[in-house]
Design a protein around this motif. Sequence first.
Motif, PDB file in Angstrom:
ATOM      1  N   VAL A  68       0.843  -1.203   0.000  1.00  0.00           N
ATOM      2  CA  VAL A  68       0.000   0.000   0.000  1.00  0.00           C
ATOM      3  C   VAL A  68       0.877   1.251   0.000  1.00  0.00           C
ATOM      4  N   ASP A  71       2.224   1.791  -3.430  1.00  0.00           N
ATOM      5  CA  ASP A  71       1.144   2.252  -4.305  1.00  0.00           C
ATOM      6  C   ASP A  71       0.853   3.737  -4.087  1.00  0.00           C
ATOM      7  N   GLU A  75       1.348   6.762  -6.770  1.00  0.00           N
ATOM      8  CA  GLU A  75       0.247   7.690  -7.082  1.00  0.00           C
ATOM      9  C   GLU A  75       0.697   9.146  -6.995  1.00  0.00           C
ATOM     10  N   MET A  83      -1.335   5.781 -13.807  1.00  0.00           N
ATOM     11  CA  MET A  83      -1.943   4.995 -12.735  1.00  0.00           C
ATOM     12  C   MET A  83      -3.458   4.846 -12.902  1.00  0.00           C
ATOM     13  N   TYR A 140      -5.307  -3.736 -16.954  1.00  0.00           N
ATOM     14  CA  TYR A 140      -3.964  -3.191 -16.730  1.00  0.00           C
ATOM     15  C   TYR A 140      -2.993  -3.518 -17.865  1.00  0.00           C
ATOM     16  N   LEU A 146       0.850  -0.017 -14.184  1.00  0.00           N
ATOM     17  CA  LEU A 146      -0.146  -0.785 -13.441  1.00  0.00           C
ATOM     18  C   LEU A 146       0.078  -2.286 -13.603  1.00  0.00           C
ATOM     19  N   ASN A 149       3.059  -3.293 -11.614  1.00  0.00           N
ATOM     20  CA  ASN A 149       2.676  -3.236 -10.205  1.00  0.00           C
ATOM     21  C   ASN A 149       1.866  -4.470  -9.800  1.00  0.00           C
ATOM     22  N   LEU A 181      -6.703   0.481  -0.032  1.00  0.00           N
ATOM     23  CA  LEU A 181      -6.799   1.268  -1.263  1.00  0.00           C
ATOM     24  C   LEU A 181      -8.248   1.685  -1.534  1.00  0.00           C
TER      25      LEU A 181
END
Length: 196
Positions: A68, A71, A75, A83, A140, A146, A149, A181
């Motif tokens: 997290v 991420d 962002e 993203m 994605y 993405l 990720n 998220l």
Amino acid sequence: MKKQSEVVAELSDKELILNVYLTQGIMIILALISGFFVFDHWHEFQDLFKPEITFIILVGGTVAFVIVLVDVILERILPKAWMDDGGINERVFEKMSIPNIILLCLVVAVAEELLFRAVLQTAFGLVIASLLFAVIHIRYLHKPVLFINVTFVSFLLGALFYWTGNVLVTIFAHFVIDLSLGILIRLKFQKSSRHN
């Protein structure tokens, strides 16, 4: 044939959420059916569920926290377009109540970890199961950041399952990732709504 983004755009928010639940239900059914062929005995499947609460929370929670955090950092530092998943996550989580976010994230974590870790990784190994998990996140595929990720997260969850042999650890980690998220998306939407 329509692209996934076009199909999703035609759905109402309720229909979109219903489709998420439907796909998770299909994954649970696939996990149960394929598990019947992967495991010779029921206890082999049961052995993947070790209720070691402290271990599950510490290990699964730590991995989830790192994912997290990465991420959130991505962002903040990367262009928004890199993203953007087409707004699907926003549509799912923005207006959803916290109890509904918890329920949805729990269903997703259980369904996907049962299928991809407990069954597919047991049958075909970490690499194939992790790649299949990444590929099912089809929206994605045309977003390199993405996709990298989600592939990284998939391999990390696969490694976690390989290391612990406990699918409850990966279910908990997956749940905490999605829940965190989802709540962040909801909070961001509420904050922007107040300013408009």
